[in-house]
Design a protein around this motif. Structure first.
Motif, PDB file in Angstrom:
ATOM      1  N   TRP A  43     -10.988 -18.752 104.080  1.00 29.37           N
ATOM      2  CA  TRP A  43     -10.319 -17.471 103.905  1.00 29.37           C
ATOM      3  C   TRP A  43      -9.565 -17.030 105.133  1.00 29.37           C
ATOM      4  CZ3 TRP A  43     -15.837 -16.072 102.748  1.00 29.37           C
ATOM      5  CH2 TRP A  43     -16.558 -15.732 103.882  1.00 29.37           C
ATOM      6  N   GLU A  44      -8.653 -16.095 104.872  1.00 26.08           N
ATOM      7  CA  GLU A  44      -7.871 -15.441 105.915  1.00 26.08           C
ATOM      8  C   GLU A  44      -8.181 -13.946 105.841  1.00 26.08           C
ATOM      9  OE1 GLU A  44      -3.180 -14.310 106.632  1.00 26.08           O
ATOM     10  OE2 GLU A  44      -3.769 -15.500 104.906  1.00 26.08           O
ATOM     11  N   PRO A  45      -8.625 -13.341 106.939  1.00 21.00           N
ATOM     12  CA  PRO A  45      -8.901 -11.899 106.926  1.00 21.00           C
ATOM     13  C   PRO A  45      -7.617 -11.092 106.727  1.00 21.00           C
ATOM     14  CG  PRO A  45      -9.911 -12.964 108.836  1.00 21.00           C
ATOM     15  CD  PRO A  45      -8.997 -13.966 108.204  1.00 21.00           C
ATOM     16  N   ILE A  46      -7.693 -10.070 105.873  1.00 23.96           N
ATOM     17  CA  ILE A  46      -6.561  -9.178 105.610  1.00 23.96           C
ATOM     18  C   ILE A  46      -6.836  -7.794 106.212  1.00 23.96           C
ATOM     19  CG2 ILE A  46      -5.168  -8.064 103.814  1.00 23.96           C
ATOM     20  CD1 ILE A  46      -4.829 -11.136 103.940  1.00 23.96           C
ATOM     21  N   ALA A  47      -8.042  -7.248 105.948  1.00 23.61           N
ATOM     22  CA  ALA A  47      -8.378  -5.912 106.456  1.00 23.61           C
ATOM     23  C   ALA A  47      -9.892  -5.766 106.522  1.00 23.61           C
ATOM     24  CB  ALA A  47      -7.798  -4.827 105.556  1.00 23.61           C
ATOM     25  N   GLU A  48     -10.345  -4.948 107.475  1.00 19.18           N
ATOM     26  CA  GLU A  48     -11.749  -4.543 107.565  1.00 19.18           C
ATOM     27  C   GLU A  48     -11.798  -3.046 107.295  1.00 19.18           C
ATOM     28  OE1 GLU A  48     -13.973  -5.639 111.038  1.00 19.18           O
ATOM     29  OE2 GLU A  48     -13.060  -7.634 111.083  1.00 19.18           O
ATOM     30  N   ILE A  49     -12.633  -2.656 106.344  1.00 15.84           N
ATOM     31  CA  ILE A  49     -12.730  -1.255 105.963  1.00 15.84           C
ATOM     32  C   ILE A  49     -14.161  -0.806 106.184  1.00 15.84           C
ATOM     33  CG2 ILE A  49     -12.459   0.382 104.058  1.00 15.84           C
ATOM     34  CD1 ILE A  49     -10.446  -2.010 103.035  1.00 15.84           C
ATOM     35  N   PRO A  50     -14.382   0.039 107.196  1.00 18.60           N
ATOM     36  CA  PRO A  50     -15.760   0.498 107.467  1.00 18.60           C
ATOM     37  C   PRO A  50     -16.231   1.447 106.372  1.00 18.60           C
ATOM     38  CG  PRO A  50     -14.199   1.583 108.934  1.00 18.60           C
ATOM     39  CD  PRO A  50     -13.425   0.578 108.137  1.00 18.60           C
ATOM     40  N   LEU A  51     -17.482   1.311 105.987  1.00 22.75           N
ATOM     41  CA  LEU A  51     -18.054   2.262 105.031  1.00 22.75           C
ATOM     42  C   LEU A  51     -18.206   3.602 105.734  1.00 22.75           C
ATOM     43  CD1 LEU A  51     -20.774   0.157 103.195  1.00 22.75           C
ATOM     44  CD2 LEU A  51     -18.334   0.334 102.738  1.00 22.75           C
ATOM     45  N   GLY A  52     -17.968   4.663 104.995  1.00 20.59           N
ATOM     46  CA  GLY A  52     -18.097   6.005 105.562  1.00 20.59           C
ATOM     47  C   GLY A  52     -16.927   6.412 106.424  1.00 20.59           C
ATOM     48  N   VAL A  71     -25.255  -3.446 105.426  1.00 20.12           N
ATOM     49  CA  VAL A  71     -23.878  -3.478 104.936  1.00 20.12           C
ATOM     50  C   VAL A  71     -23.157  -2.260 105.496  1.00 20.12           C
ATOM     51  CG1 VAL A  71     -22.397  -3.480 102.887  1.00 20.12           C
ATOM     52  CG2 VAL A  71     -24.613  -4.664 102.829  1.00 20.12           C
ATOM     53  N   ASP A  72     -22.140  -2.499 106.335  1.00 21.20           N
ATOM     54  CA  ASP A  72     -21.408  -1.381 106.925  1.00 21.20           C
ATOM     55  C   ASP A  72     -19.890  -1.550 106.891  1.00 21.20           C
ATOM     56  OD1 ASP A  72     -21.011  -3.294 108.885  1.00 21.20           O
ATOM     57  OD2 ASP A  72     -22.033  -2.179 110.457  1.00 21.20           O
ATOM     58  N   THR A  73     -19.417  -2.696 106.422  1.00 22.10           N
ATOM     59  CA  THR A  73     -17.980  -2.975 106.407  1.00 22.10           C
ATOM     60  C   THR A  73     -17.628  -3.810 105.187  1.00 22.10           C
ATOM     61  OG1 THR A  73     -17.991  -3.035 108.824  1.00 22.10           O
ATOM     62  CG2 THR A  73     -16.069  -3.976 107.739  1.00 22.10           C
ATOM     63  N   LEU A  74     -16.485  -3.500 104.579  1.00 25.58           N
ATOM     64  CA  LEU A  74     -15.921  -4.324 103.520  1.00 25.58           C
ATOM     65  C   LEU A  74     -14.780  -5.124 104.133  1.00 25.58           C
ATOM     66  CD1 LEU A  74     -15.824  -4.609 100.222  1.00 25.58           C
ATOM     67  CD2 LEU A  74     -13.613  -3.525 100.622  1.00 25.58           C
ATOM     68  N   HIS A  75     -14.774  -6.422 103.915  1.00 27.37           N
ATOM     69  CA  HIS A  75     -13.707  -7.287 104.409  1.00 27.37           C
ATOM     70  C   HIS A  75     -12.831  -7.684 103.233  1.00 27.37           C
ATOM     71  CE1 HIS A  75     -15.463  -8.069 108.438  1.00 27.37           C
ATOM     72  NE2 HIS A  75     -16.571  -7.728 107.791  1.00 27.37           N
ATOM     73  N   LEU A  76     -11.551  -7.355 103.306  1.00 24.03           N
ATOM     74  CA  LEU A  76     -10.589  -7.808 102.307  1.00 24.03           C
ATOM     75  C   LEU A  76     -10.066  -9.149 102.799  1.00 24.03           C
ATOM     76  CD1 LEU A  76      -8.976  -7.241  99.720  1.00 24.03           C
ATOM     77  CD2 LEU A  76      -7.266  -6.098 101.156  1.00 24.03           C
ATOM     78  N   LEU A  77     -10.188 -10.173 101.975  1.00 24.21           N
ATOM     79  CA  LEU A  77      -9.878 -11.541 102.383  1.00 24.21           C
ATOM     80  C   LEU A  77      -8.920 -12.204 101.407  1.00 24.21           C
ATOM     81  CD1 LEU A  77     -13.587 -12.613 102.962  1.00 24.21           C
ATOM     82  CD2 LEU A  77     -11.968 -11.895 104.734  1.00 24.21           C
ATOM     83  N   ASN A  78      -8.083 -13.069 101.922  1.00 26.12           N
ATOM     84  CA  ASN A  78      -7.274 -13.970 101.111  1.00 26.12           C
ATOM     85  C   ASN A  78      -8.100 -15.252 101.015  1.00 26.12           C
ATOM     86  OD1 ASN A  78      -5.427 -15.650  99.921  1.00 26.12           O
ATOM     87  ND2 ASN A  78      -4.017 -15.678 101.651  1.00 26.12           N
ATOM     88  N   VAL A  79      -8.706 -15.482  99.855  1.00 26.59           N
ATOM     89  CA  VAL A  79      -9.635 -16.605  99.676  1.00 26.59           C
ATOM     90  C   VAL A  79      -8.894 -17.782  99.055  1.00 26.59           C
ATOM     91  CG1 VAL A  79     -11.776 -17.351  98.575  1.00 26.59           C
ATOM     92  CG2 VAL A  79     -11.560 -15.005  99.417  1.00 26.59           C
ATOM     93  N   ARG A  80      -9.149 -18.966  99.600  1.00 30.03           N
ATOM     94  CA  ARG A  80      -8.559 -20.198  99.082  1.00 30.03           C
ATOM     95  C   ARG A  80      -9.668 -21.179  98.717  1.00 30.03           C
ATOM     96  NH1 ARG A  80      -5.792 -18.671 103.453  1.00 30.03           N
ATOM     97  NH2 ARG A  80      -6.905 -20.014 104.866  1.00 30.03           N
ATOM     98  N   TYR A  81      -9.427 -21.925  97.666  1.00 34.04           N
ATOM     99  CA  TYR A  81     -10.331 -22.999  97.255  1.00 34.04           C
ATOM    100  C   TYR A  81      -9.527 -24.287  97.257  1.00 34.04           C
ATOM    101  CZ  TYR A  81     -13.282 -19.211  95.649  1.00 34.04           C
ATOM    102  OH  TYR A  81     -14.045 -18.073  95.597  1.00 34.04           O
TER     103      TYR A  81
END
Length: 173
Positions: free
Chosen positions: A163-172, A140-150
């Motif tokens: 889902w639609e990607p919003i942002a990628e946030i690397p850990l550290g 695990v090295d990245t958090l993905h912020l997503l717009n999730v749809r069902y």
């Protein structure tokens, strides 16, 4: 799992990345369409701040388990994943308030697929138990912020995630 009413998160078609994922937390106080660009930017900034000192980590997932919701791989050991979840929740709380944290997804897990009908879970768990190795490494090295749809899937009648990607946030950082 192809013989069970489970909409797979990792489709068997080559080239399809699927939606295999670990849900760390959901922002649950408003539909994504009601969250402004400025509010989203505030959340991304808070997530970057909270995760700047969280080091990437390795853990494991497994064994596969069939349940009412579909099939999952639990995360173990879970201490670093839970610590990551705590930091993500702190960022959500700081930008959206406690009302944004409305769900308890139980143990952190990787969903292999979601049920759209009933089936005999004894047979499914027997088949899953035969899989080896029982656990798989996960980095695990990245958090993905997503717009999730069902949405209701035309082919199964059950709900399907996209889902639609919003942002990628690397850990550290």
């Amino acid at each position: 799992m192809l013989n069970y009413p489970i909409d797979l998160a990792c489709p068997p078609e080559a080239g399809d990345p699927g939606t295999l994922h670990l849900t760390i937390e959901m922002v649950a106080d408003a539909p994504a369409a009601d969250i402004s660009g400025a509010e989203r930017a505030d959340l991304i900034k808070a997530l970057r701040h909270e995760l700047a000192e969280v080091a990437p980590f390795a853990t494991e997932v497994g064994p596969p388990i069939g349940n009412t919701a579909g099939a999952v791989l639990d995360v173990w050991p879970e201490n670093q994943a839970v610590a990551l979840q705590d930091r993500v929740r702190a960022a959500i709380r700081a930008t959206r308030g406690n009302a944004a944290l409305q769900h308890d997804g139980g143990r952190i897990h990787c969903s292999l697929g979601y049920s759209y009908d009933t089936a005999n879970s004894d047979r499914l768990n027997g088949a899953l138990r035969a899989l080896t190795p029982r656990r798989a490494p996960l980095h695990v090295d990245t958090l993905h912020l997503l717009n999730v749809r069902y949405e209701i899937a035309a082919d199964t009648g059950g709900w399907r995630m996209s889902w639609e990607p919003i942002a990628e946030i690397p850990l550290g950082g």
